[in-house]
Write an enzyme that holds these catalytic residues in place. Structure first.
Site, PDB file in Angstrom:
ATOM      1  N   LYS A   1       0.886  -1.162  -0.125  1.00 50.17           N
ATOM      2  CA  LYS A   1       0.031   0.107   0.000  1.00 50.17           C
ATOM      3  C   LYS A   1       0.942   1.298   0.124  1.00 50.17           C
ATOM      4  O   LYS A   1       1.711   1.532   1.041  1.00 50.17           O
ATOM      5  CB  LYS A   1      -0.703   0.150   1.048  1.00 50.17           C
ATOM      6  CG  LYS A   1      -1.851   1.379   1.043  1.00 50.17           C
ATOM      7  CD  LYS A   1      -2.696   1.621   2.401  1.00 50.17           C
ATOM      8  CE  LYS A   1      -1.960   2.712   3.092  1.00 50.17           C
ATOM      9  NZ  LYS A   1      -1.875   3.718   2.437  1.00 50.17           N
TER      10      LYS A   1
ATOM     11  N   GLU B   1      10.448   0.765  10.067  1.00 51.99           N
ATOM     12  CA  GLU B   1      11.386   1.758   9.806  1.00 51.99           C
ATOM     13  C   GLU B   1      10.605   2.995  10.148  1.00 51.99           C
ATOM     14  O   GLU B   1       9.836   3.440   9.402  1.00 51.99           O
ATOM     15  CB  GLU B   1      11.977   1.693   8.332  1.00 51.99           C
ATOM     16  CG  GLU B   1      12.347   0.303   7.834  1.00 51.99           C
ATOM     17  CD  GLU B   1      13.900   0.204   8.365  1.00 51.99           C
ATOM     18  OE1 GLU B   1      14.398   1.286   8.769  1.00 51.99           O
ATOM     19  OE2 GLU B   1      14.694  -0.723   8.146  1.00 51.99           O
TER      20      GLU B   1
ATOM     21  N   CYS C   1      13.503  10.691   6.831  1.00 58.05           N
ATOM     22  CA  CYS C   1      13.468  10.230   8.250  1.00 58.05           C
ATOM     23  C   CYS C   1      14.920  10.221   8.835  1.00 58.05           C
ATOM     24  O   CYS C   1      15.036  10.421   9.968  1.00 58.05           O
ATOM     25  CB  CYS C   1      13.099   8.687   8.233  1.00 58.05           C
ATOM     26  SG  CYS C   1      14.149   7.649   6.944  1.00 58.05           S
TER      27      CYS C   1
ATOM     28  N   GLU D   1      10.653  15.137  15.975  1.00 59.20           N
ATOM     29  CA  GLU D   1      10.865  15.061  14.573  1.00 59.20           C
ATOM     30  C   GLU D   1       9.805  16.115  13.727  1.00 59.20           C
ATOM     31  O   GLU D   1       8.608  15.935  13.819  1.00 59.20           O
ATOM     32  CB  GLU D   1      10.389  13.733  13.876  1.00 59.20           C
ATOM     33  CG  GLU D   1      10.794  13.491  12.498  1.00 59.20           C
ATOM     34  CD  GLU D   1      10.411  12.216  11.863  1.00 59.20           C
ATOM     35  OE1 GLU D   1       9.384  11.497  12.185  1.00 59.20           O
ATOM     36  OE2 GLU D   1      11.295  11.576  11.313  1.00 59.20           O
TER      37      GLU D   1
HETATM   38  P1  NAD Z   1       2.725   7.816   8.435  1.00 58.11           P
HETATM   39  O1  NAD Z   1       3.195   6.946   9.588  1.00 58.11           O
HETATM   40  O2  NAD Z   1       1.525   8.673   8.653  1.00 58.11           O
HETATM   41  O3  NAD Z   1       2.288   6.756   7.090  1.00 58.11           O
HETATM   42  C1  NAD Z   1       2.874   5.894   6.558  1.00 58.11           C
HETATM   43  C2  NAD Z   1       2.237   4.786   5.760  1.00 58.11           C
HETATM   44  O4  NAD Z   1       1.366   4.269   6.824  1.00 58.11           O
HETATM   45  C3  NAD Z   1       1.205   5.334   4.789  1.00 58.11           C
HETATM   46  O5  NAD Z   1       1.093   4.637   3.797  1.00 58.11           O
HETATM   47  C4  NAD Z   1      -0.190   5.424   5.619  1.00 58.11           C
HETATM   48  O6  NAD Z   1      -1.328   5.589   4.852  1.00 58.11           O
HETATM   49  C5  NAD Z   1      -0.063   4.317   6.472  1.00 58.11           C
HETATM   50  N1  NAD Z   1      -0.747   4.183   7.727  1.00 58.11           N
HETATM   51  C6  NAD Z   1      -1.129   5.377   8.627  1.00 58.11           C
HETATM   52  N2  NAD Z   1      -1.735   4.806   9.352  1.00 58.11           N
HETATM   53  C7  NAD Z   1      -1.869   3.497   9.457  1.00 58.11           C
HETATM   54  C8  NAD Z   1      -2.630   2.417  10.035  1.00 58.11           C
HETATM   55  N3  NAD Z   1      -3.158   2.811  11.417  1.00 58.11           N
HETATM   56  N4  NAD Z   1      -2.609   1.298   9.763  1.00 58.11           N
HETATM   57  C9  NAD Z   1      -1.842   0.943   8.641  1.00 58.11           C
HETATM   58  N5  NAD Z   1      -1.421   1.977   7.844  1.00 58.11           N
HETATM   59  C10 NAD Z   1      -1.471   3.303   8.149  1.00 58.11           C
HETATM   60  O7  NAD Z   1       3.877   8.483   7.914  1.00 58.11           O
HETATM   61  P2  NAD Z   1       4.107   9.410   6.745  1.00 58.11           P
HETATM   62  O8  NAD Z   1       3.567  10.712   7.111  1.00 58.11           O
HETATM   63  O9  NAD Z   1       3.812   8.783   5.471  1.00 58.11           O
HETATM   64  O10 NAD Z   1       5.840   9.598   6.539  1.00 58.11           O
HETATM   65  C11 NAD Z   1       6.484  10.239   7.572  1.00 58.11           C
HETATM   66  C12 NAD Z   1       6.983   9.344   8.640  1.00 58.11           C
HETATM   67  O11 NAD Z   1       7.824   8.223   8.001  1.00 58.11           O
HETATM   68  C13 NAD Z   1       8.108  10.182   9.368  1.00 58.11           C
HETATM   69  O12 NAD Z   1       7.977   9.793  10.635  1.00 58.11           O
HETATM   70  C14 NAD Z   1       9.640   9.381   8.795  1.00 58.11           C
HETATM   71  O13 NAD Z   1      10.549   9.523   9.632  1.00 58.11           O
HETATM   72  C15 NAD Z   1       9.057   8.005   8.796  1.00 58.11           C
HETATM   73  N6  NAD Z   1      10.044   7.348   7.587  1.00 58.11           N
HETATM   74  C16 NAD Z   1      11.065   6.505   8.096  1.00 58.11           C
HETATM   75  C17 NAD Z   1      11.914   6.021   7.178  1.00 58.11           C
HETATM   76  C18 NAD Z   1      12.694   4.803   7.678  1.00 58.11           C
HETATM   77  O14 NAD Z   1      13.272   4.260   6.755  1.00 58.11           O
HETATM   78  N7  NAD Z   1      12.930   4.805   8.995  1.00 58.11           N
HETATM   79  C19 NAD Z   1      11.649   6.250   5.860  1.00 58.11           C
HETATM   80  C20 NAD Z   1      10.784   7.242   5.438  1.00 58.11           C
HETATM   81  C21 NAD Z   1       9.918   7.711   6.231  1.00 58.11           C
END
Ligand code: NAD
Ligand code: MN
Length: 819
Positions: free
Chosen positions: A191, A266, A300, A397
């Protein structure tokens, strides 16, 4: 503009990348459907959402919003495809991955433009960083598919994997997830994030082009609350791989607790960018630009906390401000832009909100005087000084182009501030003194450490976090283990079905140890009656206490538990440990953290010494096992001797389970070091009271961890009898701590404890679930058995790589060379 004018101003002219091909491709495909079983499939509820261009705020196209029914369909397709895909020869899978990589390169330009349009990131980055890394990831993993059979023999694919990715590197995160999954023979339902589905859909088309078998990869676009939730909770999924925020990661850990789904997370970060006073400040300034303004800071591992040595802080800040005046922010498709748009208006507001809090908390904000577009979601590069280490700005963050500055005086202070967050994703260290840089690198809690560089990525070098930045790695060989499981897991499910195998292994082990032959006379000795028998002596009370910080300690409760042996005979009592005892034990384990810095040779010596001292008392330990379990003496002796062998194995491994040196496309080397995790809590299994205990403690301390162990509650004496052995084997105080008592209660306390870094649990299915749930307090790693037993006597199930991997985490230290 005349040539003369250009010459006078030396301004950049516009250099836009054409978007016409990408827009034509979008037009051809809209509205975008779900990609299930290699077919474009309309969503069951016929709902679509708008995907927009952050740089203009205008809609680009409509994308299908998957619902639970659609996710069910996608999972069913992946399940159906799994048996044949998992049996497809590695070479054939390698060819598919190779073909995907080639096609990515062929469509590189279209993909780069689509990514820019949909996400708002600059074309310079999508073209030069995102898309080339995507191709590299598929090439690299084509290699692992080819080599899996020999290099990962003893492992099998996990099954159907649900993958959820964020919007900041849409296609790159897809590649990081899909490439290793397919290489290891899994099938996938992925997804994408709601804001950025387009490149994933172009990727679907590429899979059709290369003829990937139907159902191997399914892409369900949609909302977190519908598609995401359905995927996480789907009963027929074997693993969830998630990248996103720590809060969502935590909720996914809770939702999947006890389900037996494998999980890799991650998560977020607040990574330090540490500058020592001997660093080359001009390089540092360019480094900072890449650390925090790359992808508008929506990274991230962004170097979002600038830690500067005090005596050069003013000079560096001045240089940085001058550089910020020259950053160009605007149309992401303009090849001369440094900074593009924030992914959505909501995200922009969130950044503004945190910046406002920072100002309110008294930090000093600075932004360059250059114009920032007012249409679309742009946010100017922002610098904060006068930031308090505990303030919101320094801890939360921001995920935007906002840099906060803190100062330090000494290297020790730099490390302390660097580690003063919940996170541990990455760190940059800048110094011209390589001794200093490489002294600091192991002390910083982070999965990637960049020396005199920043934001470097490569498929060969694992990426992932420490602490609340999550667990699991993506890339490198270590990343593959997220997508495989030990082959024996399928063969033996639970104790009953494995009884025969257990018996066989016992027999083999006994022969290997030579125990059956040598020790028959001891068996007799054991059976001869003692001349005092019949006099009715009261037994000498030897209620073992707890073992905390190298000392025997009375349980806080003042209570003890009565332990009954196999024949219903009371064997004695052990202390009933409680929350306070666990806290004391964790504190002692923490104090002993210097253990991880002792040499591997020394740790090996101590393990050999433990074995030597245990060996001297083997018949006594065997008798204890007989008393507690009712097993035969020969059988018990075999357990003791297998424990000795196990101690030897881990003594052997201490200086052999080493890291590696990666050679990414960079002038330099990447040192992949295996580091101890820290304090490991462990609940030991009931079967094999001594061997189960030794099998967990030995690998943990061999790799430099300190432990708090809860012995088998049914047969705790085999562990408590080890106190004197540890005391006489030079085990430093606090390295091994033992708290007897009720397993479930004590495990939960350990799993909740903020200073415990990993929790191993071998008990019931319910207990496993409780541990996984409680682990979210600090997102610690867990390793639980879901109530299934393994054959501890067997060398494949009971010792080796699996244990060593659970006892370590990989840190990649990037060291470029050249002047
Ligand atoms: P997010 O956690 O809001 O969403 C990430 C994904 O999860 C999206 O596809 C979203 O639709 C889905 N999602 C959200 N809530 C969910 C739930 N309850 N159940 C299932 N799926 C759900 O994050 P974002 O705003 O898209 O991305 C930013 C975050 O991602 C930042 O905190 C960043 O640090 C982190 N990030 C980490 C890495 C890494 O490798 N560690 C890489 C990129 C981004
Ligand atoms: Mn978009």
């Amino acid at each position: 503009m005349s040539i003369m004018e250009i010459f006078e101003t030396m301004d950049y002219g516009p250099a836009p990348e054409a978007s016409s091909l990408a827009l034509a491709w979008i037009k051809e495909h809209q509205p975008f459907q779900l990609f299930i079983n290699n077919q474009w499939t309309a969503p069951a509820k016929e709902t679509y959402f708008e995907s927009s261009n952050p740089a203009t705020g205008k809609g680009i196209t409509k994308v299908a919003a998957a619902d639970k029914a659609d996710v069910d369909k996608a999972v069913a397709a992946a399940r159906k495809a799994f048996p044949s895909w998992s049996k497809t020869p590695g070479h054939v899978r390698a060819r598919y991955l190779y073909a995907i990589a080639r096609h990515i390169q062929k469509h590189a330009r279209l993909l780069a433009v689509l990514e820019s349009l949909d996400n708002g990131k600059t074309i310079r980055e999508t073209r030069d960083i995102d898309i080339p890394l995507v191709a590299r990831h598929f090439y690299y993993h084509a290699g692992w598919a080819q080599l899996m059979e020999t290099e990962l023999s003893g492992y099998q694919p996990v099954g159907v994997v649900g993958q959820i990715i964020p919007w900041n590197f849409p296609l790159l995160m897809l590649a990081w997830k899909i490439a290793p999954a397919l290489a290891m023979g899994n099938t996938v339902v992925l997804k994408p994030a709601r804001y950025t589905s387009l490149t994933a859909l172009k990727f679907a088309e590429i899979m059709q082009e290369v003829g990937l078998p139907a159902g191997v990869v399914n892409i369900v676009t949609g909302e977190a609350s519908k598609a995401g939730d359905a995927l996480v909770n789907h009963p027929d999924i074997d693993k969830i791989a998630f990248t996103g925020s720590t809060d969502v990661g935590r909720s996914i850990r809770k939702a999947t607790a006890g389900s037996g789904k494998k999980l890799s997370l991650e998560l977020g970060g607040k990574s330090p960018f540490i500058v020592f006073d001997d660093a080359d400040l001009d390089s540092v300034v360019e480094g900072v630009v890449d650390a925090i303004w790359f992808n508008q800071g929506q990274v991230c591992c962004a170097g979002s906390r600038l830690l500067v040595q005090e005596n050069i802080a003013e000079r560096l800040i001045n240089k940085l401000r001058a550089r910020m005046e020259n950053l160009r922010i605007g149309d992401p498709l303009d090849k001369a832009m440094d900074i593009g748009a924030i992914v959505s208006p909501g995200q922009r507001e969130e950044i503004q909100h945190l910046v406002d809090i920072g100002v309110k908390e008294g930090a000093q904000m600075w932004q360059p005087s250059t114009a920032c577009p007012t249409e679309g979601s742009f946010f100017p590069p922002t610098l904060f000084t006068n930031v308090a280490p505990a303030s919101t700005l320094a801890q939360v963050e921001i995920f935007g182009p906002v840099l906060v500055t803190l100062t330090f005086r000494t290297p020790a202070e730099a490390v302390e501030i660097a580690n003063n967050t919940r996170y541990g994703l990455a760190a940059s260290i800048w110094s011209d003194n390589i001794n200093l840089a490489l002294d600091i690198a192991p002390k910083v809690k982070a999965g990637s450490v960049w020396v005199n560089c920043t934001n470097q990525f490569d498929a060969a070098c694992g990426f992932g976090g420490y602490r609340e930045s999550g667990y699991g790695r993506e890339g490198g060989k270590e990343g593959l283990y997220e997508y495989v499981k030990p082959a024996w897991l399928n063969v033996h499910h639970g104790r009953s079905s494995s009884a025969k195998a257990v018996a066989q292994a016992e027999e083999q082990q006994a022969t290997a140890n030579g125990s059956a032959a040598v020790h028959t006379d001891e068996l007799e000795e054991f059976n001869t009656t003692d001349s005092h028998v019949g006099y009715g002596f009261p037994p000498i009370d030897r209620t073992p206490k707890l073992f905390i910080g190298g000392k025997q300690a009375r349980p806080d409760s003042g209570y003890s538990l009565t332990i009954t042996g196999a024949a219903g005979r009371v064997l004695g009592e052990v202390g009933e440990g409680n929350r306070k005892d666990i806290r004391n034990a964790v504190e002692a384990a923490h104090k002993a953290s210097g253990w991880s810095a002792t040499s591997a040779h020394n740790r090996a010596q101590i393990l050999y010494y433990i074995a030597e001292n245990l060996g001297a008392r083997e018949s006594e330990f065997a008798r204890r096992i007989v008393d507690q379990t009712g097993r035969t003496y020969a059988d018990a002796l075999n357990e003791v001797q297998t424990s000795l062998s196990r101690l030897f194995s881990y003594a052997a491994w201490t200086d052999k389970f080493e890291g590696s040196v990666h050679l990414p496309p960079l002038r330099g080397a990447v040192l992949a070091m295996k580091e101890a995790i820290g304090v490991i809590g462990m609940a030991c299994p009931d079967d094999y009271p001594l061997l189960g205990f030794i099998s967990l403690v030995a690998p943990a301390i061999a790799m430099g961890n300190t432990v708090v162990a809860i012995p088998s509650p049914r047969a705790p004496f085999s562990a408590t009898d080890c106190y004197q052995i540890f005391e006489t084997s030079d085990v430093p105080a606090g390295v091994i701590n033992i708290v007897t008592g009720e397993r479930e209660t004590l495990s939960k306390v350990l799993a909740e404890h903020h200073d415990v870094n990993s929790m191993w649990y071998f008990g019931t299915a319910e207990g496993s679930k409780a541990v996984e749930l409680a682990s979210t307090s600090n997102m610690k790693r867990t390793w639980v058995n879901y109530g299934r037993s393994r054959n501890w006597l067997d060398r494949i199930q009971g010792e080796g790589e699996e244990f060593l991997r659970e006892a370590t985490q990989v840190k990649n230290i990037w060291v470029p060379y050249g002047e």
